[in-house]
Structures are given as structure tokens and as C-alpha cells.
Write a protein that holds these residues in place. Structure first.
Motif, PDB file in Angstrom:
ATOM      1  N   VAL A  72      11.876  69.072 125.840  1.00 20.33           N
ATOM      2  CA  VAL A  72      10.851  68.490 126.463  1.00 20.33           C
ATOM      3  C   VAL A  72       9.652  69.267 126.144  1.00 20.33           C
ATOM      4  CG1 VAL A  72      11.531  68.694 128.782  1.00 20.33           C
ATOM      5  CG2 VAL A  72       9.765  67.263 128.405  1.00 20.33           C
ATOM      6  N   VAL A  74       5.392  69.770 126.347  1.00 16.32           N
ATOM      7  CA  VAL A  74       4.145  69.462 126.361  1.00 16.32           C
ATOM      8  C   VAL A  74       2.814  70.402 125.797  1.00 16.32           C
ATOM      9  CG1 VAL A  74       2.228  68.884 128.232  1.00 16.32           C
ATOM     10  CG2 VAL A  74       4.309  68.166 128.666  1.00 16.32           C
ATOM     11  N   ARG A  79      -1.198  70.700 129.786  1.00 15.45           N
ATOM     12  CA  ARG A  79      -0.043  70.965 130.650  1.00 15.45           C
ATOM     13  C   ARG A  79      -0.482  70.889 132.283  1.00 15.45           C
ATOM     14  NH1 ARG A  79       3.359  75.789 127.839  1.00 15.45           N
ATOM     15  NH2 ARG A  79       3.775  74.517 126.039  1.00 15.45           N
ATOM     16  N   GLY A  80       0.357  70.777 133.236  1.00 17.92           N
ATOM     17  CA  GLY A  80      -0.190  70.584 134.507  1.00 17.92           C
ATOM     18  C   GLY A  80      -1.064  69.161 134.803  1.00 17.92           C
ATOM     19  N   GLN A  81      -0.847  68.260 134.124  1.00 23.36           N
ATOM     20  CA  GLN A  81      -1.473  67.070 134.232  1.00 23.36           C
ATOM     21  C   GLN A  81      -0.472  65.649 134.258  1.00 23.36           C
ATOM     22  OE1 GLN A  81      -4.138  66.670 130.713  1.00 23.36           O
ATOM     23  NE2 GLN A  81      -4.601  68.735 130.847  1.00 23.36           N
ATOM     24  N   GLY A  82       0.719  66.212 134.611  1.00 28.25           N
ATOM     25  CA  GLY A  82       1.721  65.130 134.781  1.00 28.25           C
ATOM     26  C   GLY A  82       2.446  64.335 133.615  1.00 28.25           C
ATOM     27  N   GLY A  84       4.695  66.213 131.483  1.00 36.31           N
ATOM     28  CA  GLY A  84       6.076  66.597 131.452  1.00 36.31           C
ATOM     29  C   GLY A  84       6.741  65.625 132.323  1.00 36.31           C
ATOM     30  N   ARG A  85       6.486  65.341 133.437  1.00 38.53           N
ATOM     31  CA  ARG A  85       7.064  64.318 134.344  1.00 38.53           C
ATOM     32  C   ARG A  85       6.822  62.862 133.563  1.00 38.53           C
ATOM     33  NH1 ARG A  85       8.419  64.460 139.221  1.00 38.53           N
ATOM     34  NH2 ARG A  85       7.352  66.308 140.010  1.00 38.53           N
ATOM     35  N   ASN A 111      11.989  80.021 133.595  1.00 41.41           N
ATOM     36  CA  ASN A 111      10.920  78.897 133.392  1.00 41.41           C
ATOM     37  C   ASN A 111      10.574  78.039 134.444  1.00 41.41           C
ATOM     38  OD1 ASN A 111       9.382  76.604 132.101  1.00 41.41           O
ATOM     39  ND2 ASN A 111      10.644  76.433 130.273  1.00 41.41           N
ATOM     40  N   TYR A 118      12.609  69.696 136.925  1.00 40.40           N
ATOM     41  CA  TYR A 118      13.944  69.036 136.742  1.00 40.40           C
ATOM     42  C   TYR A 118      14.713  68.862 138.315  1.00 40.40           C
ATOM     43  CZ  TYR A 118      13.355  70.457 131.709  1.00 40.40           C
ATOM     44  OH  TYR A 118      12.927  70.752 130.680  1.00 40.40           O
TER      45      TYR A 118
HETATM   46  C1  LIG Z   1       7.894  72.448 131.221  1.00 40.12           C
HETATM   47  C2  LIG Z   1       6.755  71.369 130.837  1.00 40.12           C
HETATM   48  C3  LIG Z   1       7.414  70.331 129.962  1.00 40.12           C
HETATM   49  C4  LIG Z   1       6.230  70.965 132.130  1.00 40.12           C
HETATM   50  O1  LIG Z   1       5.178  69.834 131.667  1.00 40.12           O
HETATM   51  P1  LIG Z   1       3.702  69.595 132.359  1.00 40.12           P
HETATM   52  O2  LIG Z   1       3.084  68.542 131.834  1.00 40.12           O
HETATM   53  O3  LIG Z   1       3.045  70.727 132.463  1.00 40.12           O
HETATM   54  O4  LIG Z   1       4.565  69.335 133.984  1.00 40.12           O
HETATM   55  P2  LIG Z   1       3.872  68.226 134.767  1.00 40.12           P
HETATM   56  O5  LIG Z   1       2.360  68.517 134.862  1.00 40.12           O
HETATM   57  O6  LIG Z   1       4.045  66.981 134.683  1.00 40.12           O
HETATM   58  O7  LIG Z   1       4.609  68.765 136.149  1.00 40.12           O
HETATM   59  C5  LIG Z   1       5.438  67.969 136.603  1.00 40.12           C
HETATM   60  C6  LIG Z   1       6.072  69.118 137.568  1.00 40.12           C
HETATM   61  O8  LIG Z   1       6.492  70.595 137.057  1.00 40.12           O
HETATM   62  C7  LIG Z   1       6.225  71.549 137.965  1.00 40.12           C
HETATM   63  N1  LIG Z   1       5.476  72.481 137.528  1.00 40.12           N
HETATM   64  C8  LIG Z   1       4.205  72.156 136.326  1.00 40.12           C
HETATM   65  N2  LIG Z   1       3.665  73.067 136.072  1.00 40.12           N
HETATM   66  C9  LIG Z   1       4.231  73.919 137.167  1.00 40.12           C
HETATM   67  C10 LIG Z   1       3.532  75.636 137.238  1.00 40.12           C
HETATM   68  N3  LIG Z   1       2.864  75.904 136.647  1.00 40.12           N
HETATM   69  N4  LIG Z   1       4.433  76.088 138.073  1.00 40.12           N
HETATM   70  C11 LIG Z   1       5.489  75.684 138.911  1.00 40.12           C
HETATM   71  N5  LIG Z   1       5.693  74.296 138.599  1.00 40.12           N
HETATM   72  C12 LIG Z   1       5.065  73.552 137.902  1.00 40.12           C
HETATM   73  C13 LIG Z   1       5.959  70.980 139.325  1.00 40.12           C
HETATM   74  O9  LIG Z   1       6.998  70.535 140.070  1.00 40.12           O
HETATM   75  C14 LIG Z   1       5.178  69.520 138.802  1.00 40.12           C
HETATM   76  O10 LIG Z   1       5.497  68.541 139.777  1.00 40.12           O
HETATM   77  P3  LIG Z   1       4.171  67.944 140.605  1.00 40.12           P
HETATM   78  O11 LIG Z   1       3.209  67.750 139.836  1.00 40.12           O
HETATM   79  O12 LIG Z   1       4.635  66.993 141.421  1.00 40.12           O
HETATM   80  O13 LIG Z   1       3.758  69.224 141.424  1.00 40.12           O
HETATM   81  C15 LIG Z   1       5.660  72.356 130.095  1.00 40.12           C
HETATM   82  O14 LIG Z   1       5.420  73.548 130.906  1.00 40.12           O
HETATM   83  C16 LIG Z   1       6.323  72.879 128.858  1.00 40.12           C
HETATM   84  O15 LIG Z   1       5.941  72.259 127.745  1.00 40.12           O
HETATM   85  N6  LIG Z   1       6.609  74.108 128.744  1.00 40.12           N
HETATM   86  C17 LIG Z   1       6.880  74.633 127.259  1.00 40.12           C
HETATM   87  C18 LIG Z   1       8.154  74.094 126.878  1.00 40.12           C
HETATM   88  C19 LIG Z   1       9.376  74.202 127.919  1.00 40.12           C
HETATM   89  O16 LIG Z   1       9.513  75.091 128.310  1.00 40.12           O
HETATM   90  N7  LIG Z   1      10.060  73.131 127.849  1.00 40.12           N
HETATM   91  C20 LIG Z   1      11.090  73.045 129.088  1.00 40.12           C
HETATM   92  C21 LIG Z   1      12.303  73.591 128.100  1.00 40.12           C
HETATM   93  S1  LIG Z   1      13.703  73.544 129.356  1.00 40.12           S
END
Ligand SMILES: CC(C)(COP(=O)(O)OP(=O)(O)OC[C@H]1O[C@@H](n2cnc3c(N)ncnc32)[C@H](O)[C@@H]1OP(=O)(O)O)[C@@H](O)C(=O)NCCC(=O)NCCS
Length: 273
Positions: A72, A74, A79-82, A84-85, A111, A118
Motif C-alpha cells: 500500500v 500513497v 500523505r497524511g490526508q486519509g 492510506g486509510r 514504519n 494497521y
Molecule cells: C503508510 C502510508 C500508506 C500511510 O498513508 P497516509 O495517506 O499518509 O495515511 P493516512 O493519512 O490515511 O493516515 C492513516 C493513519 O496512519 C497513521 N499515520 C499517518 N501518518 C502518520 C504519521 N506521520 N505518524 C504516525 N502515524 C501516522 C495514523 O494512524 C492515521 O490515522 P488517523 O488519521 O486516524 O490519525 C504512507 O505513509 C506511505 O505510502 N508510506 C510509504 C510506503 C509504505 O511504507 N507503505 C506501507 C508499507 S507496509
């Protein structure tokens, strides 16, 4: 209000977007070629698009009632805009529709964003994995060869038995066997499976690699050595669960590339996306 986001099933045209985003995982694996990607990965991959731009993707596989979230990602600028969820909700929807009741994945322990995401979806730690690189000769430093051990390449008909013995989802075997040139090596001790190496010559490595003890690891590595791409090639091993074997190889000078945690949990329909 209409949702600006679209979930788009992957086709060959999405290969470049995949190539752009997959590096964000930092696992360093070579890219599959576009043909392999199109036939083996794209059918299980969904892109998320917003106003014509690709903002992420999720790759999920259905395995015997268990969903395996392979990737997965983003876009770094989104990032940080929901999102990933949102991608995990797309994954859950797809897996529930295919009869899965649990889902699982691998994540690096440092990570933090991914782990928080998760865990918020009900997943918990199940077992560790050590991803190591080593020259195969290094295995000569492990306990001496055990005459009771025998390394075999078993046919696909034995996969169900091996999957149960090693607690590896059957779908992992099926996916591995669909890839070109892959091999399944099994170490037997008195006819009981005690080691497993799903070898992919494309990466000179095994994911997963299992060995009940260091002598089993030695037997498996010695059997794998002739199949590496060159005499100088190093072997990549993703050692699942077997900490004593990983520690023994690290003590001999193997390089730890990274550690992984395997997370799993019940699959429930997440809040609407
Ligand atoms: C992991 C990843 C997919 C999260 O995507 P994202 O769009 O930034 O996440 P979201 O905005 O949907 O946030 C979902 C939850 O993630 C957590 N989260 C997101 N950013 C965070 C940060 N910087 N620190 C801690 N927790 C964080 C929070 O629990 C958040 O929930 P909340 O919004 O209810 O607080 C993204 O960081 C990514 O693409 N990373 C690089 C690739 C990767 O590592 N993939 C996972 C491999 S296992």
C-alpha cells in the motif's frame, strides 16, 4: 457532494505509475518487467486517482480466506490526508467480497505511520522476519552437515502439506509457482519437513525461508548455492519466525538488510471511504 477519488483497476497502462510509487516501499527489489506485472500483479492491484492524478495504489491477494496486503503506497506529496486509510478500505472491500475473514501483511518495525494505520484497523503482531544477504559459503560456518537431512524439490501436489507444516498460506505457494523459473526446495529430516526455501532466481533469494535449526539452514543454503545467478552472487533470505537461524547467520557476518513484522487481524468492513 461527489467524491473526487476514483478506485481504478490496474491495467498495463498503469505500469509506469506503479514503477514510480513502488520505490517508496524501500525494499530494493528489482522491478518486474511490464509483461509479468500485467499478468501477475495488475489483476490484484487498484490505483487511487484524484482529478486525473494517481495518488496511490494497493495490491492485495486472496489466499484461502485470508487477504494478503502486499503493498500500500500513497504518493509522497499526498500523505497524511486519509488516503492510506482509504486504500485499506478499498482492500478490505475487495477481500470481503472474495470471502476473506482475516487480513495480513508485512511492515518494517520503524514504519510508524504504517504501523499506526494497521493497528487502528485491528491488526496485531504475529511473527518477525529477518531479511539477510550472505555469500552462500558463509553457511559453512553453521553446524556440520547432518546426515539425516535431505533436500528435495517437491511437486506442487505437496504444497498443501508444506503450507500446513510451515504455517505459510497456500496462496503464497501458488503465487510463487506462477512466477517464471521459481523453485521450491524442502529440507526433510527423517521424512518430516524441517526447512523450506521458495527460491526466486530473479532476486537470487527466498521469501520465505524457513529452517528449524542452523543445520537445516546450512543444508538448504548449500542446495541453493548452485542456482544463484553467478558464483559471486549473494543469497537473499527472508527468514520468517526462525530467530535462532537468523542470529546464527548474522553472527557469521551476514548483512541484515532490514527486519519485518508480520501483522494480521480479523477483517471487518471499515468505515465508509
Ligand atoms: C503508510 C502510508 C500508506 C500511510 O498513508 P497516509 O495517506 O499518509 O495515511 P493516512 O493519512 O490515511 O493516515 C492513516 C493513519 O496512519 C497513521 N499515520 C499517518 N501518518 C502518520 C504519521 N506521520 N505518524 C504516525 N502515524 C501516522 C495514523 O494512524 C492515521 O490515522 P488517523 O488519521 O486516524 O490519525 C504512507 O505513509 C506511505 O505510502 N508510506 C510509504 C510506503 C509504505 O511504507 N507503505 C506501507 C508499507 S507496509
Amino acid at each position: 457532494m461527489t467524491d473526487a477519488f476514483l478506485a481504478i483497476p490496474a491495467t498495463r497502462a498503469g505500469f509506469d505509475e506503479f514503477a514510480r510509487l513502488v520505490v517508496e516501499l524501500g525494499h530494493g527489489e528489482p522491478l518486474p518487467d511490464p509483461d509479468t506485472w500485467t499478468t501477475q500483479i495488475a489483476p490484484d492491484l487498484v490505483f487511487l486517482a484524484c482529478e486525473g492524478a494517481c495518488v496511490g495504489y494497493v495490491w492485495v491477494q486472496v489466499m484461502d480466506g485470508v487477504g494478503y496486503v502486499r503493498h500500500v503506497v500513497v504518493d509522497p506529496g499526498r500523505r497524511g490526508q486519509g488516503l492510506g486509510r482509504r486504500l485499506m478500505a478499498i482492500a478490505a472491500e475487495r477481500l470481503l467480497a472474495n470471502g476473506c475473514t482475516r487480513w495480513e501483511l508485512n511492515v518494517k518495525p520503524d514504519n510508524a505511520p504504517a504501523l499506526a494505520l494497521y493497528r487502528s484497523l485491528g491488526m496485531d503482531f504475529e511473527y518477525p522476519t529477518w531479511v539477510l544477504r550472505l555469500p552462500p559459503e558463509q553457511a559453512g560456518g553453521l553446524p556440520a552437515e547432518d546426515p539425516a537431512l535431505r533436500v528435495d524439490e517437491l511437486p506442487a501436489e505437496r504444497d498443501a502439506e508444506l503450507a500446513a507444516a510451515f504455517r505459510v498460506p497456500r496462496g503464497v505457494f501458488a503465487f510463487h509457482r506462477r512466477k517464471p523459473r521459481t523453485r521450491v526446495f524442502t529440507v526433510m529430516r527423517h521424512a518430516r519437513p524441517c526447512g523450506l526455501a521458495l527460491f526466486d532466481p530473479r532476486i537470487d533469494g527466498c521469501f520465505p525461508f524457513r529452517a528449524a535449526d542452523p543445520a537445516v539452514a546450512r543444508a538448504a543454503i548449500e542446495a541453493l548455492a548452485p542456482h544463484l545467478s553467478s558464483p559471486a552472487a549473494e543469497l537473499l533470505l527472508a527468514i520468517e519466525r526462525d530467530g535462532a537461524v537468523a542470529e546464527a547467520l548474522l553472527a557469521l557476518g551476514a548483512t541484515l538488510r532490514f527486519r519485518i513484522e508480520h501483522l494480521a487481524g480479523p477483517l471487518v468492513a471499515p468505515a465508509s471511504r
